[in-house]
Motif scaffolding. Structure first.
Motif, PDB file in Angstrom:
ATOM      1  N   THR A 118       0.831  -1.199   0.000  1.00  0.00           N
ATOM      2  CA  THR A 118       0.000   0.000   0.000  1.00  0.00           C
ATOM      3  C   THR A 118       0.863   1.245   0.000  1.00  0.00           C
ATOM      4  OG1 THR A 118      -1.751   1.171   1.157  1.00  0.00           O
ATOM      5  CG2 THR A 118      -0.182   0.000   2.522  1.00  0.00           C
ATOM      6  N   LYS A 119       0.289   2.337  -0.432  1.00  0.00           N
ATOM      7  CA  LYS A 119       0.992   3.608  -0.371  1.00  0.00           C
ATOM      8  C   LYS A 119       0.626   4.377   0.890  1.00  0.00           C
ATOM      9  CE  LYS A 119       1.660   4.108  -5.269  1.00  0.00           C
ATOM     10  NZ  LYS A 119       1.552   4.947  -6.430  1.00  0.00           N
ATOM     11  N   ASP A 120      -0.277   3.832   1.697  1.00  0.00           N
ATOM     12  CA  ASP A 120      -0.606   4.448   2.980  1.00  0.00           C
ATOM     13  C   ASP A 120       0.569   4.255   3.923  1.00  0.00           C
ATOM     14  OD1 ASP A 120      -3.116   4.798   1.949  1.00  0.00           O
ATOM     15  OD2 ASP A 120      -4.088   3.360   3.273  1.00  0.00           O
ATOM     16  N   LEU A 121       0.718   5.167   4.843  1.00  0.00           N
ATOM     17  CA  LEU A 121       1.676   4.948   5.906  1.00  0.00           C
ATOM     18  C   LEU A 121       1.130   5.551   7.179  1.00  0.00           C
ATOM     19  CD1 LEU A 121       4.118   7.212   7.008  1.00  0.00           C
ATOM     20  CD2 LEU A 121       4.041   7.581   4.555  1.00  0.00           C
ATOM     21  N   ILE A 122       1.495   4.940   8.273  1.00  0.00           N
ATOM     22  CA  ILE A 122       1.108   5.491   9.564  1.00  0.00           C
ATOM     23  C   ILE A 122       2.141   6.549   9.897  1.00  0.00           C
ATOM     24  CG2 ILE A 122       0.744   5.044  11.998  1.00  0.00           C
ATOM     25  CD1 ILE A 122      -0.152   2.214  11.181  1.00  0.00           C
ATOM     26  N   ALA A 123       1.693   7.793   9.898  1.00  0.00           N
ATOM     27  CA  ALA A 123       2.607   8.920  10.058  1.00  0.00           C
ATOM     28  C   ALA A 123       2.824   9.281  11.520  1.00  0.00           C
ATOM     29  CB  ALA A 123       2.069  10.132   9.306  1.00  0.00           C
ATOM     30  N   GLY A 124       1.934   8.841  12.377  1.00  0.00           N
ATOM     31  CA  GLY A 124       2.077   9.174  13.785  1.00  0.00           C
ATOM     32  C   GLY A 124       0.917   8.630  14.576  1.00  0.00           C
TER      33      GLY A 124
END
Length: 136
Positions: free
Chosen positions: A81-87
């Motif tokens: 996926t191109k999603d990421l958990i940023a914080g």
């Protein structure tokens, strides 16, 4: 009850995201976004509902034990996926409804042009006891 709010960001354009990736924002837009989150956290500190927060770097790896003592390492943080958990932010609130209310407010952080980005936040309650097993 404690809840984890996971901030998801998109690494590339997609029809379900209303805003450009953060690397395409102006420095002023990034500053305004971060300031909104700081102000939000300060308000929760004042109300006693804030526990902690952290931003995450976009780089990461996956590691999994392979049964032979040599854990394979892959690029990450997410393989498909191109999603990421940023914080993340941890809150301690009286109810699930309050957790959802606060997540909705945090979702309104400004993005390009100062407009709310309506980002998706994952709201997860902390497990306070082992899950119950179902017996038949």
């Amino acid at each position: 009850m404690k809840y984890l709010l996971l901030k998801h960001y998109r690494g590339g354009p997609a029809p379900t995201w209303d805003w450009a990736p953060m690397d395409q924002w102006t420095p002023q837009e990034v500053d305004a976004h971060i300031q909104y989150m700081r102000d939000f956290a300060d308000r929760l500190k004042d109300s006693g509902e804030f526990v902690g927060e952290a931003a995450l770097a976009p780089e990461g790896t996956f590691v999994r034990y392979d049964g032979e003592g040599r854990p394979p390492v892959t690029d990450g943080p997410f393989a498909e996926t191109k999603d990421l958990i940023a914080g993340w932010m941890i809150i301690d609130v009286d109810s699930g409804d309050r957790a959802l209310q606060l997540a909705g407010e945090l979702s309104a952080a400004p993005g390009p042009g100062g407009k709310p980005i309506h980002e998706w936040l994952e709201v997860r309650p902390f497990l306070t006891e082992p899950p119950k097993t179902v017996t038949e």
